[in-house]
Design an enzyme around this catalytic site. Structure first.
Site, PDB file in Angstrom:
ATOM      1  N   HIS A   1     -12.142  -5.373   8.051  1.00 56.59           N
ATOM      2  CA  HIS A   1     -12.930  -5.299   6.871  1.00 56.59           C
ATOM      3  C   HIS A   1     -14.003  -4.493   6.811  1.00 56.59           C
ATOM      4  O   HIS A   1     -14.840  -4.974   6.248  1.00 56.59           O
ATOM      5  CB  HIS A   1     -13.175  -6.835   6.146  1.00 56.59           C
ATOM      6  CG  HIS A   1     -11.715  -7.501   5.881  1.00 56.59           C
ATOM      7  ND1 HIS A   1     -11.105  -8.043   6.788  1.00 56.59           N
ATOM      8  CD2 HIS A   1     -11.164  -7.929   4.501  1.00 56.59           C
ATOM      9  CE1 HIS A   1     -10.040  -8.698   6.529  1.00 56.59           C
ATOM     10  NE2 HIS A   1     -10.303  -8.481   5.128  1.00 56.59           N
TER      11      HIS A   1
ATOM     12  N   GLU B   1       0.842  -1.061  -0.053  1.00 57.09           N
ATOM     13  CA  GLU B   1       0.084  -0.154   0.278  1.00 57.09           C
ATOM     14  C   GLU B   1       0.761   1.126  -0.128  1.00 57.09           C
ATOM     15  O   GLU B   1       0.385   2.366  -0.627  1.00 57.09           O
ATOM     16  CB  GLU B   1      -0.909  -0.016   1.180  1.00 57.09           C
ATOM     17  CG  GLU B   1      -2.300  -0.812   1.099  1.00 57.09           C
ATOM     18  CD  GLU B   1      -1.670  -2.279   1.218  1.00 57.09           C
ATOM     19  OE1 GLU B   1      -0.709  -2.778   1.750  1.00 57.09           O
ATOM     20  OE2 GLU B   1      -2.679  -3.263   1.018  1.00 57.09           O
TER      21      GLU B   1
HETATM   22  C1  LIG Z   1      -1.671  -4.899   4.031  1.00 61.34           C
HETATM   23  C2  LIG Z   1      -2.702  -5.834   3.505  1.00 61.34           C
HETATM   24  N1  LIG Z   1      -3.098  -5.626   2.131  1.00 61.34           N
HETATM   25  C3  LIG Z   1      -3.909  -6.149   1.505  1.00 61.34           C
HETATM   26  C4  LIG Z   1      -4.650  -7.502   2.135  1.00 61.34           C
HETATM   27  C5  LIG Z   1      -5.729  -8.139   1.310  1.00 61.34           C
HETATM   28  N2  LIG Z   1      -5.322  -9.579   1.346  1.00 61.34           N
HETATM   29  C6  LIG Z   1      -5.554 -10.616   2.137  1.00 61.34           C
HETATM   30  S1  LIG Z   1      -4.949 -11.917   1.803  1.00 61.34           S
HETATM   31  C7  LIG Z   1      -4.166 -11.248   0.354  1.00 61.34           C
HETATM   32  C8  LIG Z   1      -3.187 -12.151  -0.249  1.00 61.34           C
HETATM   33  C9  LIG Z   1      -2.087 -12.799   0.571  1.00 61.34           C
HETATM   34  O1  LIG Z   1      -1.384 -13.524  -0.198  1.00 61.34           O
HETATM   35  P1  LIG Z   1      -0.195 -14.585   0.453  1.00 61.34           P
HETATM   36  O2  LIG Z   1       0.675 -13.432   1.416  1.00 61.34           O
HETATM   37  O3  LIG Z   1       0.582 -15.052  -0.762  1.00 61.34           O
HETATM   38  O4  LIG Z   1      -0.843 -15.482   1.425  1.00 61.34           O
HETATM   39  P2  LIG Z   1      -1.601 -17.010   0.951  1.00 61.34           P
HETATM   40  O5  LIG Z   1      -3.270 -16.313   0.973  1.00 61.34           O
HETATM   41  O6  LIG Z   1      -1.301 -17.039  -0.574  1.00 61.34           O
HETATM   42  O7  LIG Z   1      -1.430 -17.797   1.989  1.00 61.34           O
HETATM   43  C10 LIG Z   1      -4.518  -9.844   0.337  1.00 61.34           C
HETATM   44  C11 LIG Z   1      -3.922  -9.232  -0.619  1.00 61.34           C
HETATM   45  C12 LIG Z   1      -4.418  -7.679   3.319  1.00 61.34           C
HETATM   46  N3  LIG Z   1      -4.917  -8.282   4.078  1.00 61.34           N
HETATM   47  N4  LIG Z   1      -3.184  -6.692   4.183  1.00 61.34           N
END
Ligand SMILES: Cc1ncc(C[n+]2csc(CCOP(=O)(O)OP(=O)(O)O)c2C)c(N)n1
Ligand SMILES: Cc1ncc(C[n+]2csc(CCOP(=O)(O)OP(=O)(O)O)c2C)c(N)n1
Ligand SMILES: [Mg+2]
Ligand SMILES: [Mg+2]
Lengths: 381, 327, 327, 381
Positions: free
Chosen positions: B129, B62
């Site tokens: 959220h 962000e």
């Molecule tokens: C700072 C932040 N930005 C955006 C999000 C929205 N978000 C939740 S899970 C996710 C993807 C996470 O991917 P990863 O870190 O690879 O974990 P995985 O779900 O693959 O285990 C996003 C973008 C968030 N939770 N926190």
């Protein structure tokens, strides 16, 4: 892992591109370094006369790093400096008059008295501006912003490159990390230079990172990393020029670590009590970037000493004249404060208790510890 | 397309689409906004239509996307940045309040950009959220903040936000995304930033509110009309920075009784600022204290019974208006 | 040491010192706080006295130091974190508002920690070394916020903050650091969080304020007494979250005329919240609207003439009180 | 640079420590993986019955990564999981009943209905708690927080280790960077595991980083980096155990990259339209961590199939029973919302318009798109 190079002495970086520069450009490098040092010395004098508002930040011993790197840019390129990159700003076209006015918070300074020291810039379409973007204080923030500037170059297919400086300390910020990673993934034409001057304020690099060297961060971002002797102006030019060329060729980000040393305190008020005895003196005696470059010019390039003396005199005259001009300028009018928070409305209204009031004599007390050189008093940037 | 009813969410998409078609400098930046079309599908179809150069999927960063948007904006582009949930705007708080908000003032740099994202509660989203982070930003000179409650305004304000020469934070209420529909006015429908909307005309009590609680206020107003014969005016602020002082003063001077409703927590929420302004400009016109119906000062819990307790509800508004009317 | 006069800054240091001596769980974390003793020397001497394990120089990582403090706090430690300038607390906005503030509520995790730092203007610090970021945090349930104006309160509130079982943001006004002095009460001097202080007793008009503007208000009060014969009461809030509603109500009911003064920008500043509370609890007791003297809604410029224009000054307060008295 | 391994197939990591585990512990590993999968399948059923409040997050295909790594911790150690580490939480002592209640927002769930899905924890002095710290949604934040937990271990000379998981996506956050750097400089007893499952929501790792592999980030933090096949439970155990041992021995941080694959969407509503055709099926067919481990157990360890079937039956019974218990619990009382924002005051007062009001029937509408499995509807965590 390579050992951390925190002792003075010329590094071993090749300087083919730097050496190939025509003599005229080599002398220009000298001039920018000399101008940087002389102008800063003048600022110290003004600071002690309490004519500088706020703190004063020196780049003593780091002039090669700032000047040599920025010298690798074209005028259409955009660079974002740090507090110790006054030399880079000069190369990019900032004038001593601007810098002096800015430090003295003059009405016609580049930010009209709104921002401090060298926090000012001039960017826009190629050809219309000089191409340097003023920093803000929160460290690391300029990396994402410069990624955005570089993104505009890429989006428009412009043949322009961005360059952003960060200190060893600023590499620890989230903004640095997010910004360089973003730029790397997007393959933006951006050069990121880490100026490793051994300290972040009082904090030595050993408390900033456990890495052997900052250039080791490059592989983790999937970008080429290069390290150079930051006090060898030709080596600095060399490594930066290669990175700039890569960026221009569409090859994306390069991370450069320049090894240098901060010989003055964080700002003028800092007495450097935390520095090991003899360290500063050793760097001053053995590894001053101007002294080193004078030797290169006089010994290898056979430049007569008189030529350099002439440049020095020209620089001194320029700084004298600039000081005179800058001192003549007035301070901003209070009501100027209301202009331009937004494009629309273009001007804020004074609050009700100021409507029509005479605001010429408000406040005016000069806080202790600011704008004086008493080392015991607080205050830092 | 004029004539057909579309949702609040589709209205936002339509605005972005029209602006991207109109101005080649407009581009989108965010997490999962490309192939996936965004967590709520606001940018669905944009990648196919405008390509990878103008619809950019970013890393989870962000700080970087807000900062990069600022850099691009300085150079004349018009970035529209998505926060996957507006809650994550907290990560960019420094970049927005220190860099972006001050750029024009301290450096004469234009920074035309939009930061948008799904906001608000009533959706069992839990503490991260469901947020309404407006208070942390209306406090920052240099930023503009809008938060529409209707599909028409969602479209018109988005178009205005993209065209604005400063940074606009565009909060989209996720509870309204698919619940609220509207027929878009024909032509280039732009709603000016800084103007409130009279959502319901009335004479006895004014409710000043915005976003999802506009609909709660309207529901309460109907009930009060039916059960108490009270004529309630509902002002939808739409823009939270700048505020439409004129509209606020007008409704207060008309009804002399004001209820401010917001979904945000109470302490430090925008209701305080509104009360101060009303007090300063309309003191002599107030027949009762300005009252507030807001969320409790509690991180929003996600179990339905808990969320419903913490957030303001229609019956709370009814009760508060009755109290005001009886003052 | 009781008996001698010390500065506001020394009072803070004394409090930290006493708490570190009293409780081995207290430790310090921040940038340049060790060998250097902090940018303003607040922690000077602490490294020598308590050693590297309890006085930790960190990388330039506001997110990390606030987050690490939270983790240590969960485990029973009592971190005191320095922001080198409070302006950089913006970088930790997510960690503070999303993680720290909610820890107890969402996870029943104690998070006793202090985040402190030099705040405020009047020092030619420019837009990033002069901020008053309280509004962005009093809005967050789960955080406490204090901002002392006297040396005695600086000490007593710091001790209370370190002992508090929740996170306390401790804003120190850098203009007061060396200007304001006081004699510390003997013994274990703790000032409870959440209690305001009557800085000056009066009967005609109340000024509610905190931090540096307490001293501006007192100066104005003297002038008003001398020139107009007005008796002005000055309430120093000290705690911004929680607010001392009782003290606020008491002074309003006493004088029926209220001026709120803060150095923070106007829109969204805490004056709004105070006005709302006063309006809700004392509507019938108000003989005049609640007025505000605040900074202009402008990023703080650094040239003296500009800074002085943007920030509230003694004469502004004098003018405002006169207006109130004449209502 | 090593090529990015995004295709299925066992990796080449040595598994000496894993192989040396006694059979009983090897069977425990199997049981935890099976329990993870079975419990998640039960959650899917409950989700489709709209008994789950909010979204549902699967770790299908990643069970080895979560279980094998956490298995390397002692009970006094503290671990912070991600949304896909339910397996790690089970190993650390979280119970199916707790997880089910939590997903259903029951009054006696671990967070009493305040937080979502598996966002709950149990930490404190060694011996008094099970040692897992609930995450919050903003990604990366748990890295600094776990650095702080590890800092408390170091400060007190406790023989305890911290472990924190981040996704490939979360490595792009400022919080991750600042947290691991801080922990590295302080030489804290912390293991940082990057679970590279190929995607962050819909974003492939190629859009997350330009690095060839995430483990390349280790050198830039000055910490050892190791990569392992995340679908080989013994290899995962191995690499984690070595890192935990190093941390316990005072050697500081290790960065581990576990290569795995997210076979389900980001959450249940995600239809994975962005995944190349056949990719999921290939991983399911060729590299299911449970299938692979069943082969290891039956072929190499000569465990009779009946033994595994018995474990499966035990797991099924446990999940059945847990479901029954969880379903019996009630939902929280509205006024519970007021408890414990602060230690003091211990309880908020209801706002004036609720004083004495009957709050039992407020709201109660179930928003569309939440708690149902209609893939077309929005909503994401
Ligand atoms: C700072 C932040 N930005 C955006 C999000 C929205 N978000 C939740 S899970 C996710 C993807 C996470 O991917 P990863 O870190 O690879 O974990 P995985 O779900 O693959 O285990 C996003 C973008 C968030 N939770 N926190
Ligand atoms: C985010 C942030 N935190 C803290 C500071 C305060 N600060 C200003 S300069 C400085 C040290 C910078 O060190 P480095 O990055 O190495 O640059 P150098 O001064 O050595 O050129 C610090 C801590 C800041 N400006 N921004
Ligand atoms: Mg440095
Ligand atoms: Mg992932």
């Amino acid at each position: 892992m390579a050992a951390r190079r925190r002792s003075p002495g010329p590094g071993g970086t090749a300087t083919h591109l730097g050496e190939a520069l025509p003599l005229e450009r080599k002398l220009a490098l000298y001039r920018w370094m000399r101008l940087t040092r002389t102008l800063e010395e003048r600022l110290v004098a003004l600071y002690r006369q309490t004519k500088v508002v706020g703190g004063l930040f020196r780049s003593l011993g780091q002039e090669a790093d700032a000047v040599g790197s920025c010298f690798a840019l074209e005028s259409r390129d955009v660079m974002s400096p740090l507090i110790r990159n006054m030399g880079a700003m000069l190369v990019k076209g900032a004038t001593p008059v601007e810098i002096l006015k800015q430090y003295m918070a003059k009405a016609d300074s580049p930010t009209r008295g709104r921002e401090l020291n060298i926090h000012f810039g001039d960017i826009g379409p190629a050809g219309t501006t000089r191409g340097f973007l003023g920093q803000i204080s929160p460290l690391g923030d300029m990396v994402p912003v410069m990624a955005g500037v570089a993104m505009s170059f890429k989006a428009r297919g412009e043949d322009r490159v961005g360059l952003v400086y960060v200190g060893d300390g600023a590499t620890s910020t989230g903004a640095f990390h997010e910004g360089i990673n973003f730029a790397a993934v997007q393959r933006l034409p951006l050069v990121v230079i880490i100026e490793n001057n051994g300290y972040a304020y009082s904090t030595p690099t050993s408390k900033q990172t456990a890495a052997a060297q900052f250039v080791d961060k490059a592989i983790g971002y999937g970008v080429p990393g290069e390290q150079a002797d930051g006090n060898d102006v030709l080596a600095v030019y060399d490594v930066t020029k290669r990175a700039v060329d890569r960026a221009r060729a569409g090859e994306g980000v390069t991370l450069i670590e320049l090894m240098t040393y901060r010989r003055k305190g964080h700002a003028e008020h800092d007495n450097q009590s935390y520095v090991p005895a003899g360290e500063i003196e050793r760097w001053a005696a053995e590894n001053d970037p101007i002294d080193r470059y004078v030797r290169v010019l006089t010994e290898r390039e056979k430049v007569p000493v008189a030529t350099l003396a002439e440049i020095d005199a020209g620089v001194a005259a320029e700084v004298d004249e600039a000081t005179e001009i800058a001192e003549r300028s007035g301070t901003p009018a209070p009501l100027d404060a209301l202009e331009g928070v937004y494009a629309d409305p273009p001007r804020e209204r004074p609050l009700w208790f100021r409507e029509g009031a005479d605001v010429s004599g408000l406040g005016q007390e000069r806080p202790e510890g600011w704008g004086t050189w008493d080392a015991g008093k607080g205050g830092a940037r | 397309m004029a004539g057909t009813e579309i949702t609040y969410l589709e209205a936002i998409r339509e605005a972005i689409d029209e602006e991207m078609a109109r101005d080649p400098e407009v581009f989108l930046l965010g997490e999962d906004i490309g192939a996936y079309g965004g967590a709520f599908k606001v940018t669905d179809g944009m990648l196919a239509k405008y390509g990878e150069a103008r619809v950019i999927d970013s890393p989870i960063s962000e700080i970087a996307i807000v900062g990069a948007a600022a850099g691009a904006a300085h150079m004349g582009m018009r970035p529209v940045v998505e926060m996957q949930f507006i809650d994550f705007i907290a990560n960019a708080y420094d970049m927005l309040t220190n860099y972006v908000a001050t750029a024009r003032y301290r450096a004469f740099l234009p920074c035309p950009m939009v930061v948008r994202g799904p906001s608000g509660g009533y959706v069992r989203g839990g503490p991260f959220h469901s947020q309404n982070p407006e208070a942390g930003f209306i406090h920052t000179p240099g930023l503009k903040v809008v938060y529409p409650s209707t599909a028409e305004d969602a479209k018109g304000l988005m178009k205005a936000a993209i065209r604005d020469d400063d940074c606009v934070l565009f909060f989209e209420h996720k509870y309204l995304y698919r619940r609220i529909k509207g027929v878009m006015p024909a032509g280039d429908h732009v709603v000016p930033i800084g103007k409130a909307r009279t959502a319901r005309v009335g004479t006895d009590v004014s409710i000043i509110t915005y976003a999802a609680t506009v609909h709660k206020a309207l529901e309460a107003a109907e009930k009060l009309q039916a059960e108490d014969g009270l004529s309630v005016e509902v002002i939808d602020l739409r823009s939270l920075a700048p505020l439409d002082d004129e509209a606020i003063v007008a409704t207060v001077r008309k009804t002399n009784r004001v209820l401010i409703v917001h979904e945000d927590t109470r302490t430090g929420g925008i209701a305080g600022e509104l009360t101060a302004r009303i007090n300063e400009t309309c003191f002599a016109h107030l027949d009762a204290p300005v009252l507030r119906v807001t969320a409790h000062d509690i991180p929003l819990p996600y179990a339905p019974a808990l969320e419903d307790f913490v957030l303001p509800q229609v019956d709370d508004i009814v009760l508060a208006v009755r109290r005001l009317a009886a003052w």
